[in-house]
Design an enzyme around this catalytic site. Structure first.
Site: not given
Length: 528
Positions: A234, A338, A407, A412, A427
Site C-alpha cells: 500500500k 503486508a 471502516d 473474515e 484492511d
C-alpha cells in the site's frame, strides 16, 4: 692477548644486554602510565553513549531491522554487518553482543517487560492436527536450485542440494513457515522465533514482480519475492502530520500505509495477534514497479511529473487518476508491505458482514444507530448466539476505536475452523486518520452489549498503568520499523486518552450489571 680481548668483548655484550633490558622496562612503565587514562576515557564514552563500538549508522540500521518486541524462544537472530543482536527464550527485546558470546539486555524495554507479564503468557489450548490450518508432509523438502534460478524443487530432487543434517522444516522460507504455523487459536504465536526474519524479508527481499491487486477502492500492488513469498504493497498517500478533514465521510478517506504498520504492532500489543505481519519499505518506482510489471493496465499509467518525479496511478474505484497520482522523490516511494495469507484455493476464508456495519450512505443511518437494544437482536442471530464470536468482534471494536477506524464493514475467518476460531483483522488503512477527535460510535458493540473478555479487560487495565503505558509501548514497537517514525506523536498520545474511554465504558457497564461475570466474561479459566 687473545684471551684478554675475548673477556673484554663478553663484558661489553653483558653491559649492552643489561642496557636493553632497562630500556624495555622503562618503555613498559611509560605505556602503563599513559594508556590506562586513554582507555578509561574511551570506555566511559562508549558506556555513556550506550552503543557498542562501530558506526552509529550501522547500529541504527540494525535496530530498525530487528523486531525488538518479538517474543522469546529464539536463539540467535539473523545478523547484519556491523552489529550483532540476539534474543533468548522468554526475554524479548534487543540484545547487544559485547565481545565473544557475552550478551547484555537493553535496559528499560517496556515491550520486553510486557511480554513477560503473566497476562501475556496465558497458554492456548493444545493444538491438535485438526486445529492446524495445514497438515504438511514432514519429509517434504524444498530448495532453490543452486544455479541461482528462481525455480523450486522438492522431494528427492532436493536431496542433493540440501546440506546434511537439515530437517524439512529448515528448508521452508519464512513466509511458508508462517502459513503452516496458523492454527485455530492464533495467526502466529507469542513466542515466535520467525517474526524478525519475516519482517526483515518484507523490508529487504528483492522484488521480482509487481502487479496491481484486482478489486478494492484504492490502488494496491501484489509484490513477489525470489523465494515465492508475496506481499501486499500500500503506497504512501498522506504525510504523517495530515489529519482527515472533518467534513470527509469515512468511506471517502484515504488508506494510509503507516496505519497498516501501526495496526499490526497495536494488535500484537493488545495480544490479539490477528493481523498478518506488516513492515514499512522504501520502494524504487522505476526499478521495482515500472520496469518489472507485467500488468499492462498498470504500465500505461506511469508518467514523469513537471517536477521530474516518477508517478503512476493505476486503475481503481477511487483516487486512481492523474490528480491523485502516486509520485516518488524522484522515484523513491514509501509504502507498507503486508504478508499475504495463504491463497484461498488452499485455505478458504469466509467473509462475514459486520452486524455494526455503517450505512455507507451520506444521509441514511444503520439499524444499530437507531436501536439502542440492537445487541439483543444480534445475540439471537447465528453465529453470535453461541461461542465467543461476539466477544471476538468486541475485541476488534476496541482495536478499531483505539486507532479511529470507522471502516470495518466485513471481517473474515478461516472456513476450516468453523465458528470456533479467531477473526482476521484485515484492511486497517483507514485507521490513525485523526488524533484530535474520538469517534465513540465505533464502540457501539461494547456499549450496547456490555460484554468483554475478562482477559482483554485485564490487559487494557494493565496498558493504562505507567509501567506499561500504551503509547510508550507502541512508540517502542514502531521504532523498529524501517520507516520510523511511523506515527506522529499526537496519534500516540491519543491512544492513552481513548484507552481511558474504553475502560470508562466497561466501568459503566459494571456499575449497572447485577452480575459482573456477565460483563467480564471469563475466557481464562484454569489456564491462568
Amino acid at each position: 692477548m687473545h684471551l684478554r680481548l675475548q673477556t673484554l668483548f663478553q663484558r661489553k655484550f653483558k653491559v649492552g644486554l643489561l642496557f636493553l633490558l632497562l630500556l624495555a622496562l622503562l618503555v613498559h612503565l611509560a605505556m602503563d602510565v599513559a594508556l590506562p587514562t586513554a582507555c578509561r576515557h574511551c570506555s566511559c564514552n562508549a558506556k555513556a553513549s550506550g552503543v557498542p563500538s562501530g558506526s552509529p549508522k550501522k547500529l541504527r540500521l540494525r535496530i530498525l531491522q530487528d523486531f525488538s518486541g518479538s517474543n522469546g524462544s529464539w536463539g540467535k537472530s539473523s545478523q547484519l554487518q556491523g552489529v550483532g543482536l540476539h534474543t533468548r527464550a522468554g526475554e524479548p527485546g534487543v540484545w547487544h553482543q559485547q565481545g565473544e558470546g557475552n550478551v547484555e539486555q537493553t535496559k528499560g524495554s517496556k515491550l520486553a517487560a510486557l511480554f513477560q507479564h503473566p497476562l501475556y503468557n496465558i497458554p492456548i489450548p493444545e493444538v491438535t492436527e485438526k486445529d492446524k490450518l495445514f497438515v504438511v508432509n514432514p519429509m517434504e523438502k524444498f530448495s532453490l536450485r543452486s544455479s541461482g534460478s528462481d525455480e523450486w524443487v522438492s522431494s528427492s530432487k532436493a536431496e542433493a542440494l540440501l546440506p546434511t543434517g537439515k530437517t524439512a522444516y529448515d528448508t521452508y522460507p519464512a513466509w511458508l513457515k508462517f502459513h503452516i504455523g496458523i492454527n485455530r487459536y492464533e495467526l502466529y504465536p507469542r513466542q515466535d522465533p520467525l517474526m524478525p526474519t519475516l519482517l526483515r524479508d518484507l523490508a529487504t527481499q528483492r522484488i521480482i514482480s509487481s502487479v496491481q491487486k484486482s478489486g478494492g477502492t484504492q490502488l494496491k500492488l501484489i509484490m513477489t519475492f525470489p523465494n515465492y513469498g508475496q506481499a501486499l504493497f500500500k503506497p504512501m498517500k498522506q504525510t504523517r502530520n495530515q489529519e482527515t478533514p472533518i467534513d470527509f465521510f469515512y468511506f471517502s478517506d484515504f488508506e494510509r500505509h503507516n496505519a497498516e504498520i501501526a495496526a499490526f504492532h497495536l494488535d500484537r500489543i493488545l495480544d490479539f495477534r490477528r493481523i498478518p505481519p506488516v513492515s514499512g519499505r522504501l520502494v524504487n518506482i522505476t526499478k521495482e514497479i515500472r520496469d518489472i510489471t507485467t500488468d499492462k493496465k498498470l504500465a500505461k499509467t506511469f508518467f514523469i511529473s513537471p517536477a521530474g518525479n516518477v508517478c503512476f496511478y493505476g486503475e481503481c474505484s477511487y483516487y486512481c487518476s492523474t490528480e491523485h497520482a502516486l509520485c516518488g522523490k524522484p522515484d523513491q516511494l514509501e509504502g507498507s508491505m503486508a504478508t499475504l495469507l495463504p491463497d484461498k484455493t488452499l485455505a478458504k476464508r469466509r467473509s462475514w458482514r459486520s452486524p455494526w456495519r455503517r450505512s455507507y450512505h451520506k444521509s441514511k443511518k444503520a439499524e444499530w444507530e437507531l436501536n439502542p437494544k440492537y445487541c439483543a437482536q444480534v445475540r439471537e442471530t447465528p453465529p453470535y448466539d453461541r461461542g465467543h464470536r461476539l466477544l471476538d468482534l468486541i475485541d476488534m471494536t476496541v482495536l478499531d476505536f483505539l486507532m479511529g477506524n470507522m471502516d470495518r464493514h466485513h471481517y473474515e475467518t478461516f472456513e476450516k475452523f468453523g465458528n470456533d476460531t479467531f477473526l482476521l483483522h484485515l484492511d486497517n488503512g483507514r485507521g490513525f486518520g485523526t488524533h484530535s477527535r474520538d469517534e465513540l460510535s465505533i464502540l457501539a458493540p461494547l456499549q450496547q452489549c456490555c460484554s468483554i473478555k475478562k482477559s482483554t479487560y485485564l490487559r487494557l487495565q494493565l496498558l493504562a498503568t505507567q509501567p506499561y503505558r500504551l503509547s510508550d509501548l507502541l512508540r517502542e514497537a514502531l521504532a523498529t520499523d524501517p520507516l520510523d517514525p511511523v506515527l506522529a506523536e499526537p496519534h500516540l498520545q491519543a491512544l492513552d486518552r481513548r484507552l481511558g474511554k474504553v475502560l470508562a465504558v466497561v466501568g459503566r457497564c459494571l456499575d449497572r450489571a447485577a452480575r459482573p461475570d456477565k460483563v467480564l466474561v471469563d475466557d481464562m479459566g484454569s489456564r491462568v
